[in-house]
Write a protein that holds these residues in place. Structure first.
Motif, PDB file in Angstrom:
ATOM      1  N   PRO A  54       0.758  -1.024   0.107  1.00  0.00           N
ATOM      2  CA  PRO A  54       0.307   0.280   0.034  1.00  0.00           C
ATOM      3  C   PRO A  54       0.765   1.266   0.179  1.00  0.00           C
ATOM      4  CG  PRO A  54      -0.750  -0.953   2.263  1.00  0.00           C
ATOM      5  CD  PRO A  54       0.206  -1.577   1.001  1.00  0.00           C
ATOM      6  N   PRO A  55       0.098   2.273  -0.507  1.00  0.00           N
ATOM      7  CA  PRO A  55       0.553   3.534  -0.583  1.00  0.00           C
ATOM      8  C   PRO A  55       1.679   3.586   1.222  1.00  0.00           C
ATOM      9  CG  PRO A  55      -0.952   4.105  -1.652  1.00  0.00           C
ATOM     10  CD  PRO A  55      -0.865   2.602  -1.206  1.00  0.00           C
ATOM     11  N   GLY A  56       3.108   3.827   1.184  1.00  0.00           N
ATOM     12  CA  GLY A  56       3.436   4.357   2.235  1.00  0.00           C
ATOM     13  C   GLY A  56       4.621   2.904   2.941  1.00  0.00           C
ATOM     14  N   ALA A  57       3.876   2.399   2.588  1.00  0.00           N
ATOM     15  CA  ALA A  57       4.445   1.473   3.213  1.00  0.00           C
ATOM     16  C   ALA A  57       5.464   0.156   2.571  1.00  0.00           C
ATOM     17  CB  ALA A  57       3.105  -0.264   3.023  1.00  0.00           C
ATOM     18  N   SER A  58       6.691  -0.325   3.926  1.00  0.00           N
ATOM     19  CA  SER A  58       7.480  -0.603   3.430  1.00  0.00           C
ATOM     20  C   SER A  58       7.815  -1.652   1.914  1.00  0.00           C
ATOM     21  CB  SER A  58       8.651  -1.439   4.414  1.00  0.00           C
ATOM     22  OG  SER A  58       9.838  -1.860   4.159  1.00  0.00           O
ATOM     23  N   GLU A  59       8.303  -1.555   1.014  1.00  0.00           N
ATOM     24  CA  GLU A  59       8.597  -2.413  -0.059  1.00  0.00           C
ATOM     25  C   GLU A  59       9.846  -3.646   0.309  1.00  0.00           C
ATOM     26  OE1 GLU A  59      11.200  -0.822  -2.654  1.00  0.00           O
ATOM     27  OE2 GLU A  59       9.884   0.535  -3.074  1.00  0.00           O
ATOM     28  N   VAL A  60       9.306  -4.409   2.046  1.00  0.00           N
ATOM     29  CA  VAL A  60      10.337  -5.315   2.824  1.00  0.00           C
ATOM     30  C   VAL A  60       8.839  -5.557   2.304  1.00  0.00           C
ATOM     31  CG1 VAL A  60      11.547  -5.985   4.601  1.00  0.00           C
ATOM     32  CG2 VAL A  60      12.216  -4.120   3.565  1.00  0.00           C
ATOM     33  N   PRO A  61       9.009  -7.350   2.384  1.00  0.00           N
ATOM     34  CA  PRO A  61       7.923  -8.340   2.522  1.00  0.00           C
ATOM     35  C   PRO A  61       8.064  -8.433   4.137  1.00  0.00           C
ATOM     36  CG  PRO A  61       9.619  -9.661   1.628  1.00  0.00           C
ATOM     37  CD  PRO A  61      10.023  -7.928   1.333  1.00  0.00           C
ATOM     38  N   GLY A  62       6.671  -8.700   4.027  1.00  0.00           N
ATOM     39  CA  GLY A  62       6.339  -9.521   6.024  1.00  0.00           C
ATOM     40  C   GLY A  62       5.547  -8.827   6.881  1.00  0.00           C
ATOM     41  N   GLY A  91       4.384  -4.127   6.102  1.00  0.00           N
ATOM     42  CA  GLY A  91       4.840  -4.767   5.436  1.00  0.00           C
ATOM     43  C   GLY A  91       6.195  -4.442   6.061  1.00  0.00           C
ATOM     44  N   GLY A  92       8.004  -4.722   5.473  1.00  0.00           N
ATOM     45  CA  GLY A  92       8.626  -4.452   6.492  1.00  0.00           C
ATOM     46  C   GLY A  92       9.363  -5.477   8.083  1.00  0.00           C
ATOM     47  N   GLY A  93       8.619  -6.741   7.527  1.00  0.00           N
ATOM     48  CA  GLY A  93       8.855  -7.568   8.551  1.00  0.00           C
ATOM     49  C   GLY A  93      10.228  -8.929   8.446  1.00  0.00           C
ATOM     50  N   TYR A  94      10.472  -9.123   7.184  1.00  0.00           N
ATOM     51  CA  TYR A  94      11.508  -9.911   6.925  1.00  0.00           C
ATOM     52  C   TYR A  94      13.226  -8.377   7.116  1.00  0.00           C
ATOM     53  CZ  TYR A  94       9.118 -12.368   4.125  1.00  0.00           C
ATOM     54  OH  TYR A  94       7.820 -13.771   3.479  1.00  0.00           O
ATOM     55  N   ALA A  95      12.938  -8.263   8.390  1.00  0.00           N
ATOM     56  CA  ALA A  95      14.155  -7.502   8.474  1.00  0.00           C
ATOM     57  C   ALA A  95      14.556  -7.662  10.155  1.00  0.00           C
ATOM     58  CB  ALA A  95      13.657  -5.684   7.768  1.00  0.00           C
ATOM     59  N   GLU A  96      15.786  -6.670  10.412  1.00  0.00           N
ATOM     60  CA  GLU A  96      15.993  -6.819  11.366  1.00  0.00           C
ATOM     61  C   GLU A  96      15.463  -6.024  12.801  1.00  0.00           C
ATOM     62  OE1 GLU A  96      20.819  -8.297  11.179  1.00  0.00           O
ATOM     63  OE2 GLU A  96      20.690  -6.063  11.085  1.00  0.00           O
ATOM     64  N   GLN A  97      14.760  -4.599  11.982  1.00  0.00           N
ATOM     65  CA  GLN A  97      14.186  -4.544  12.697  1.00  0.00           C
ATOM     66  C   GLN A  97      12.476  -3.625  11.903  1.00  0.00           C
ATOM     67  OE1 GLN A  97      16.918  -1.039  14.238  1.00  0.00           O
ATOM     68  NE2 GLN A  97      16.941  -1.488  16.178  1.00  0.00           N
ATOM     69  N   VAL A  98      11.852  -3.474  12.640  1.00  0.00           N
ATOM     70  CA  VAL A  98      10.776  -2.572  11.847  1.00  0.00           C
ATOM     71  C   VAL A  98      10.366  -1.581  12.766  1.00  0.00           C
ATOM     72  CG1 VAL A  98       9.315  -4.835  12.598  1.00  0.00           C
ATOM     73  CG2 VAL A  98       8.590  -3.368  10.395  1.00  0.00           C
ATOM     74  N   ALA A  99       9.496  -0.372  12.287  1.00  0.00           N
ATOM     75  CA  ALA A  99       8.410   0.626  12.822  1.00  0.00           C
ATOM     76  C   ALA A  99       7.701   0.419  12.583  1.00  0.00           C
ATOM     77  CB  ALA A  99       9.482   1.650  12.502  1.00  0.00           C
ATOM     78  N   VAL A 100       6.826   0.297  13.759  1.00  0.00           N
ATOM     79  CA  VAL A 100       5.034   0.558  13.190  1.00  0.00           C
ATOM     80  C   VAL A 100       3.744   0.747  14.582  1.00  0.00           C
ATOM     81  CG1 VAL A 100       5.295  -1.868  15.166  1.00  0.00           C
ATOM     82  CG2 VAL A 100       3.011  -2.377  13.608  1.00  0.00           C
ATOM     83  N   PRO A 101       2.943   0.919  14.141  1.00  0.00           N
ATOM     84  CA  PRO A 101       1.868   1.736  14.446  1.00  0.00           C
ATOM     85  C   PRO A 101       1.722   0.973  15.719  1.00  0.00           C
ATOM     86  CG  PRO A 101       0.645   1.774  12.323  1.00  0.00           C
ATOM     87  CD  PRO A 101       2.130   0.710  12.467  1.00  0.00           C
ATOM     88  N   ALA A 102       1.882   1.869  17.464  1.00  0.00           N
ATOM     89  CA  ALA A 102       1.875   1.184  18.747  1.00  0.00           C
ATOM     90  C   ALA A 102       0.407   0.405  18.522  1.00  0.00           C
ATOM     91  CB  ALA A 102       1.783   2.153  19.285  1.00  0.00           C
ATOM     92  N   GLY A 103      -0.730   1.010  18.017  1.00  0.00           N
ATOM     93  CA  GLY A 103      -2.074  -0.001  18.070  1.00  0.00           C
ATOM     94  C   GLY A 103      -1.500  -1.244  17.495  1.00  0.00           C
ATOM     95  N   GLN A 104      -1.267  -1.422  16.629  1.00  0.00           N
ATOM     96  CA  GLN A 104      -0.951  -3.208  15.737  1.00  0.00           C
ATOM     97  C   GLN A 104      -0.064  -3.558  16.862  1.00  0.00           C
ATOM     98  OE1 GLN A 104      -1.707  -0.313  11.923  1.00  0.00           O
ATOM     99  NE2 GLN A 104      -0.178  -2.174  12.121  1.00  0.00           N
ATOM    100  N   VAL A 105       0.315  -3.677  18.041  1.00  0.00           N
ATOM    101  CA  VAL A 105       1.475  -4.149  18.517  1.00  0.00           C
ATOM    102  C   VAL A 105       0.861  -4.731  19.781  1.00  0.00           C
ATOM    103  CG1 VAL A 105       4.046  -4.876  19.838  1.00  0.00           C
ATOM    104  CG2 VAL A 105       3.010  -2.747  17.664  1.00  0.00           C
ATOM    105  N   LEU A 106       0.649  -6.522  19.943  1.00  0.00           N
ATOM    106  CA  LEU A 106       0.040  -6.889  21.322  1.00  0.00           C
ATOM    107  C   LEU A 106       1.293  -7.741  22.279  1.00  0.00           C
ATOM    108  CD1 LEU A 106      -2.892  -8.327  19.992  1.00  0.00           C
ATOM    109  CD2 LEU A 106      -2.727  -6.561  21.122  1.00  0.00           C
ATOM    110  N   PRO A 107       1.831  -7.732  23.398  1.00  0.00           N
ATOM    111  CA  PRO A 107       1.879  -8.547  24.251  1.00  0.00           C
ATOM    112  C   PRO A 107       2.023 -10.009  23.880  1.00  0.00           C
ATOM    113  CG  PRO A 107       0.913  -6.859  25.194  1.00  0.00           C
ATOM    114  CD  PRO A 107       0.340  -6.847  24.294  1.00  0.00           C
ATOM    115  N   VAL A 108       3.251 -10.871  23.976  1.00  0.00           N
ATOM    116  CA  VAL A 108       3.401 -11.676  23.123  1.00  0.00           C
ATOM    117  C   VAL A 108       1.387 -13.476  24.760  1.00  0.00           C
ATOM    118  CG1 VAL A 108       4.239 -14.218  23.285  1.00  0.00           C
ATOM    119  CG2 VAL A 108       5.512 -12.207  22.540  1.00  0.00           C
ATOM    120  N   PRO A 109       0.960 -13.440  23.654  1.00  0.00           N
ATOM    121  CA  PRO A 109       0.831 -14.620  24.882  1.00  0.00           C
ATOM    122  C   PRO A 109       1.290 -15.095  25.482  1.00  0.00           C
ATOM    123  CG  PRO A 109      -0.595 -14.488  22.521  1.00  0.00           C
ATOM    124  CD  PRO A 109       0.748 -14.163  22.421  1.00  0.00           C
TER     125      PRO A 109
END
Length: 328
Positions: A54-62, A91-109
């Motif tokens: 999508p527009p503005g998303a990383s070209e890195v897959p994941g 996008g951006g998951g196949y990487a050593e670091q990724v920046a992501v909106p906090a609302g899309q982050v959850l603690p590990v169950p």
């Protein structure tokens, strides 16, 4: 940092590991040191040139990762550096670091190891948002799940069962059907050998199924509608069988049925955050109790992302394929 890019469109050979600048978290974002990333059908479609980010998303897959929070962007509360988390990405998951909106982050169950948690966010968000938020699956209803052996399918079978509905599945081999049975599928069809429409009618005494979760698209459109019960809902989330097909509106109207077609990746961050809140409320307790589990098939090192895609393309996997980025 190191990240995987696609060097043009094509097969697994186009994957390249590069050294690139690390991301910096913007306001409202968190920076994650990635431990593991999940492969998704969307990654393959992007690799083939059929599903650009999508527009503005990383070209890195994941589209889903697990890891530890490295830093917080301005305005982020509720997290601290070092927290173990998993996240839904555009996008951006196949990487050593990724920046992501906090609302899309959850603690590990609770009870889930950090690497395995990478198998959860994208599939849990996809299944819960489509079957329960959009299609409104209720206890006692029947749900036909196409492609039951993949990451989406294995999660869908478990959640349908956990919420008191009846999972029916299609798959292309005895081994994959048995995997579905082990996860709680009540009725199983081999789509290579059987007509799932006829089998659905037999299994439901002619009534049909209440909801269908479909990753095939055009190839199955009319057969899915034929398999629906009155007031049934067809949820299309993939186009593995094409994007264009003729639709018999008379049949659809006669059944008072609905077609719901959705994608998750391009939704606004606010919608994704609402979905993740629902996942945390309704799915995470089931994962913590062990009633629902992430099914991981194989794990490849990040540097072997091409081999991971080759294996994914083979269709032999049952559950998620992951990339190991850093030690857990």
């Amino acid at each position: 940092m190191k990240a995987v890019y696609y060097d043009g469109a094509g097969g697994p050979e186009v994957l390249r590991l590069r050294d690139v600048p690390a991301p910096v978290p913007a306001p409202g974002e968190v920076l994650i040191d990635v431990v593991a990333a999940g492969l998704n059908r969307a990654d393959v479609q992007q690799r083939r040139g059929a599903y650009p980010p999508p527009p503005g998303a990383s070209e890195v897959p994941g589209l889903g990762v697990s890891g530890r929070i490295a830093a917080l962007g301005p305005g982020v509360a509720g997290f601290r550096p070092g927290d173990e988390v998993c996240a839904l990405l555009a996008g951006g998951g196949y990487a050593e670091q990724v920046a992501v909106p906090a609302g899309q982050v959850l603690p590990v169950p609770e009870g889930v190891d950090l690497a395995t948690a990478a198998a959860l966010p994208e599939v849990a968000a996809t299944v819960f948002s489509n079957l329960f938020m959009a299609a409104g699956v209720q206890a006692g209803e029947s749900v036909l799940i196409h492609g039951a052996a993949g990451g989406i399918g294995t999660m869908a079978v478990q959640l349908v069962r956990a919420f008191g509905a009846v999972p029916m599945v299609t798959a292309g081999s005895r081994a994959k059907l048995e995997a579905g049975r082990g996860l709680g599928a009540a009725v199983l069809f081999n789509y290579r050998e059987e007509d799932f429409v006829a089998r659905v009618r037999d299994a439901s005494e002619g009534r049909g199924v209440d909801v269908i979760l479909d990753v095939v698209g055009a190839k199955y459109l009319m057969r899915n509608i034929e398999a629906l019960a009155a007031a049934g809902r067809l949820v299309v989330i993939g186009l593995q069988g094409g994007a264009r097909a003729e639709l018999d509106l008379g049949l659809l109207m006669g059944k008072r049925a609905a077609i719901i077609a959705t994608t998750l990746r391009a939704r606004p961050a606010e919608e994704k955050a609402a979905i993740m809140r629902a996942v945390a409320e309704h799915v995470w307790p089931l994962v913590a109790s062990g009633e629902v589990a992430a099914r991981v098939d194989r794990v490849f090192p990040l540097a072997e992302a091409a081999a991971a895609h080759e294996y994914f393309d083979s269709g032999d996997h049952v559950g998620k394929v992951l990339l190991a980025v850093a030690p857990a």
